[in-house]
Design a protein around this motif. Structure first.
Motif, mmCIF file in Angstrom:
data_model
loop_
_atom_site.group_PDB
_atom_site.id
_atom_site.type_symbol
_atom_site.label_atom_id
_atom_site.label_comp_id
_atom_site.label_asym_id
_atom_site.label_seq_id
_atom_site.Cartn_x
_atom_site.Cartn_y
_atom_site.Cartn_z
ATOM 1 N N GLY A 111 0.814 -1.212 0.000
ATOM 2 C CA GLY A 111 0.000 0.000 0.000
ATOM 3 C C GLY A 111 0.846 1.259 0.000
ATOM 4 O O GLY A 111 0.607 2.182 -0.788
ATOM 5 N N LEU A 112 1.840 1.320 0.872
ATOM 6 C CA LEU A 112 2.725 2.481 0.906
ATOM 7 C C LEU A 112 3.544 2.603 -0.377
ATOM 8 O O LEU A 112 3.807 3.714 -0.848
ATOM 9 C CB LEU A 112 3.659 2.393 2.117
ATOM 10 C CG LEU A 112 3.013 2.643 3.485
ATOM 11 C CD1 LEU A 112 3.999 2.353 4.605
ATOM 12 C CD2 LEU A 112 2.489 4.068 3.587
ATOM 13 N N LEU B 3 2.586 1.711 -3.412
ATOM 14 C CA LEU B 3 1.710 2.243 -4.444
ATOM 15 C C LEU B 3 1.351 3.705 -4.177
ATOM 16 O O LEU B 3 1.161 4.484 -5.105
ATOM 17 C CB LEU B 3 0.431 1.401 -4.516
ATOM 18 C CG LEU B 3 0.612 -0.040 -5.001
ATOM 19 C CD1 LEU B 3 -0.693 -0.808 -4.876
ATOM 20 C CD2 LEU B 3 1.124 -0.078 -6.427
ATOM 21 N N ASN B 4 1.278 4.082 -2.925
ATOM 22 C CA ASN B 4 0.950 5.467 -2.574
ATOM 23 C C ASN B 4 2.031 6.433 -3.025
ATOM 24 O O ASN B 4 1.751 7.595 -3.340
ATOM 25 C CB ASN B 4 0.752 5.582 -1.057
ATOM 26 C CG ASN B 4 -0.602 6.155 -0.699
ATOM 27 O OD1 ASN B 4 -1.518 6.173 -1.499
ATOM 28 N ND2 ASN B 4 -0.722 6.629 0.532
ATOM 29 N N ASN C 161 1.724 8.285 -6.317
ATOM 30 C CA ASN C 161 0.856 9.453 -6.379
ATOM 31 C C ASN C 161 1.596 10.763 -6.148
ATOM 32 O O ASN C 161 0.986 11.828 -6.178
ATOM 33 C CB ASN C 161 -0.278 9.321 -5.351
ATOM 34 C CG ASN C 161 -1.214 8.179 -5.681
ATOM 35 O OD1 ASN C 161 -1.446 7.865 -6.845
ATOM 36 N ND2 ASN C 161 -1.759 7.537 -4.655
ATOM 37 N N CYS D 270 2.414 5.737 10.325
ATOM 38 C CA CYS D 270 1.304 5.779 9.370
ATOM 39 C C CYS D 270 0.073 6.414 10.013
ATOM 40 O O CYS D 270 -0.643 7.196 9.377
ATOM 41 C CB CYS D 270 0.977 4.380 8.877
ATOM 42 S SG CYS D 270 2.179 3.696 7.714
ATOM 43 N N PRO E 162 -4.077 -2.114 -3.253
ATOM 44 C CA PRO E 162 -4.528 -1.091 -4.207
ATOM 45 C C PRO E 162 -5.927 -0.570 -3.916
ATOM 46 O O PRO E 162 -6.226 0.597 -4.188
ATOM 47 C CB PRO E 162 -4.486 -1.838 -5.552
ATOM 48 C CG PRO E 162 -3.582 -2.995 -5.338
ATOM 49 C CD PRO E 162 -3.761 -3.388 -3.917
ATOM 50 N N VAL F 170 -5.611 2.059 -1.244
ATOM 51 C CA VAL F 170 -5.045 3.304 -1.770
ATOM 52 C C VAL F 170 -6.121 4.168 -2.426
ATOM 53 O O VAL F 170 -6.040 5.401 -2.426
ATOM 54 C CB VAL F 170 -3.920 2.981 -2.786
ATOM 55 C CG1 VAL F 170 -3.436 4.239 -3.503
ATOM 56 C CG2 VAL F 170 -2.749 2.318 -2.071
ATOM 57 N N GLU G 72 -6.852 10.380 0.543
ATOM 58 C CA GLU G 72 -5.523 10.798 0.972
ATOM 59 C C GLU G 72 -5.203 10.372 2.405
ATOM 60 O O GLU G 72 -4.123 9.857 2.673
ATOM 61 C CB GLU G 72 -5.394 12.325 0.853
ATOM 62 C CG GLU G 72 -5.404 12.830 -0.589
ATOM 63 C CD GLU G 72 -5.162 14.315 -0.656
ATOM 64 O OE1 GLU G 72 -4.980 14.943 0.422
ATOM 65 O OE2 GLU G 72 -5.155 14.872 -1.762
ATOM 66 N N PRO H 68 -6.269 5.935 3.777
ATOM 67 C CA PRO H 68 -5.305 4.838 3.601
ATOM 68 C C PRO H 68 -4.238 4.808 4.684
ATOM 69 O O PRO H 68 -3.886 3.731 5.183
ATOM 70 C CB PRO H 68 -4.696 5.129 2.225
ATOM 71 C CG PRO H 68 -5.762 5.857 1.494
ATOM 72 C CD PRO H 68 -6.414 6.716 2.531
#
Length: 506
Positions: free
Chosen positions: A337-338, A340-341, A344, A391, A454, A457, A461, A464
């Motif tokens: 997750g991080l 894929l983030n 952005n 997080c 995903p 995500v 903002e 997640p």
């Protein structure tokens, strides 16, 4: 025939008569062959190179499915092929070739999800096969050949659905590469060096990601060429590396009732390391009583291989497996997750991927240095809580400023360390006879987390980060219920593990 000539050599008499010392694999490595000498170093590098291959097959989708900076057609035209795309000609990405924008954008995520679904299935299948008749070496060779074949076929995909199906098949074979390579690389290593060696395998995965970015930069104009180029190394590895530079695990030989083959590997390790193994040395499983025959005899341990069913039959391993599955799933949600983030951030894709891969390496170094000082359990708890807390802090930061980016960086640093540590920790929780089956099961859980990541995500903002924070904290608390494995024997059989646990309780 003269009756004065011996029918057996002296060494053979000792072996048959059972007069020589009988030791386990760990003791044979520590006392005679060497725990991590030239043989183990050469073998470790050769086997761990497979991690780089897994990185190529897993992360290639970042570049093959990338979306151009500007969308050249309005959303009303989504679903039709873009100008210059379509067919089997060169296109920068699958998004360009098949018009995967707007209403068709979900197909990009679907292709990624089915890949990890394939990983989840394949990890369990090949984990079991490597514990049984295929062995660690045979299973690794098979999956690398399949990876190459499916990857090359992906480059020829005539349409999106064929592409998605081939990504599923690639995931089926690629999902077990890391587990197989990890076990095969670490099982011939002695107990004092096994932890540090296991922690070092992830450098190859990060290195593979960095190499992928470089290769992708050279093939920006064709996603098909990129798939072909990233698939060929798996074929080279299976044909030119595995047969000549990789040895089967002596532990697998032993549990498969092939003590002579296991001892042959131990002697080869000793010879390369400049050590010597006593001529009358014999190997034993950890659940054998001193009066038993060796593992090739009729009174030896009955089970030469096990399955996930055997893991659930034992109360000890059943609890360990359930906890390991939950912890691996949660850590995977956070790690992927991080990762894929970060995309952005809208920075240069190639540079970002390289920077991310290099940023993980200090985490691997940290775990390798601290693993044998603090133990597996405290380090796993600490790294998961570190990631979870930062997080959570990131979810409370207003706006998408530098503070949230910093929280994400610390979060992925902590979870990369956890992800690395969990491989050696999980491997040490289960005996050889079911080790790959158990690791395959936890790998399936990790792939499930990768499928969920995903979707998390897409929640916005701040949310997640809240999910990642909760996952890290809960995972760290679950580790509290696992036993410490530092400086404990690496058991070969279920009975040996149960007996060892009874002695610990006493």
């Amino acid at each position: 025939m003269s009756t004065t000539e011996p029918l057996l050599s002296a060494g053979a008499e000792k072996k048959k008569g059972g007069k020589g010392p009988r030791v386990g694999i760990d003791e044979a490595l520590s006392a005679h062959a060497g725990e991590f000498g030239r043989w183990q170093l050469r073998h470790f590098v050769a086997v761990s190179a497979a991690w780089a291959l897994e990185a190529l097959h897993t992360m290639v989708i970042i570049f093959a499915d990338r979306e151009p900076a500007t969308v050249p057609v309005p959303c009303a035209a989504a679903g039709r092929e873009w100008a210059g795309g379509g067919g089997s000609g060169a296109a920068a990405s699958t998004v360009v070739e098949w018009g995967l924008v707007c209403g068709q954008r979900y197909k990009v995520g679907l292709a990624q999800a089915v890949f990890f679904a394939g990983c989840m299935i394949g990890a369990g299948v090949f984990g079991h096969l490597s514990d049984s008749f295929l062995g660690r070496k045979g299973a690794l060779q098979v999956v690398c050949v399949l990876n190459a074949a499916f990857g090359l076929l992906t480059a020829l995909s005539p349409n999106y659905w064929a592409y998605a199906a081939l990504r599923l098949l690639t995931g089926f074979s690629a999902g077990s590469v890391g587990v197989l390579a990890f076990v095969l690389a670490t099982e011939p290593v002695g107990p004092a060096r096994r932890g540090a060696a296991g922690m070092s395998t992830f450098y190859f995965f990060s290195g593979g990601i960095a190499a992928l970015a470089a290769v992708a930069a050279l093939f920006q104009g064709s996603w098909r060429a990129l798939y072909a180029v990233t698939s060929l190394p798996s074929l080279v590895f299976a044909v030119a590396v595995v047969p000549f530079f990789v040895s089967e695990s002596p532990r697998w030989y032993l549990v498969r009732r092939r003590p002579d083959d296991a001892l042959r590997v131990i002697r080869a390790i000793a010879a390369t390391n400049g050590r010597a193994v006593p001529e009358d040395l014999r190997l034993k499983l950890d659940d054998e009583e001193p009066g038993n025959k060796d593992v090739g005899g009729s009174t030896a341990h009955a089970a030469s291989s096990g399955s996930i069913v055997d893991v659930f039959r034992s109360p000890t391993t059943r609890v360990r497996l359930v906890l390991s599955v939950l912890i691996n799933l949660l850590s995977s949600v956070v790690y992927y997750g991080l990762s894929l983030n970060v995309v952005n951030l809208k920075t240069n894709l190639y540079v970002t991927v390289v920077v991310n891969s290099l940023a993980e390496m200090p985490a691997y170094l940290l775990t390798a240095l601290l693993l044998d000082h603090f133990g597996r359990k405290p380090l796993a708890i600490g790294t998961m809580l570190l990631s979870g807390v930062f997080c959570t802090a990131g979810s409370l930061v207003p706006g998408a400023g530098i503070m949230r980016v910093a929280c994400g960086v610390v979060g992925i640093f902590g979870m990369a360390a956890t992800y690395n540590l969990l491989f050696i920790y999980t491997a040490e929780l289960f005996p050889t006879v079911v080790r790959n089956a158990a690791l395959g099961c936890t790998a399936q859980a990790a792939q499930m987390g990768a499928i969920v990541a995903p979707l998390v995500v897409m929640l916005g903002e701040r949310l997640p980060f809240a999910v990642f924070g909760a996952s890290g904290i809960v995972g760290g608390l679950l580790v509290l219920y696992l036993p410490e494995t530092m400086n404990k024997p690496l058991y070969d059989t279920m009975a040996g593990l149960e007996e060892g646990e009874k002695n610990v309780v006493k």
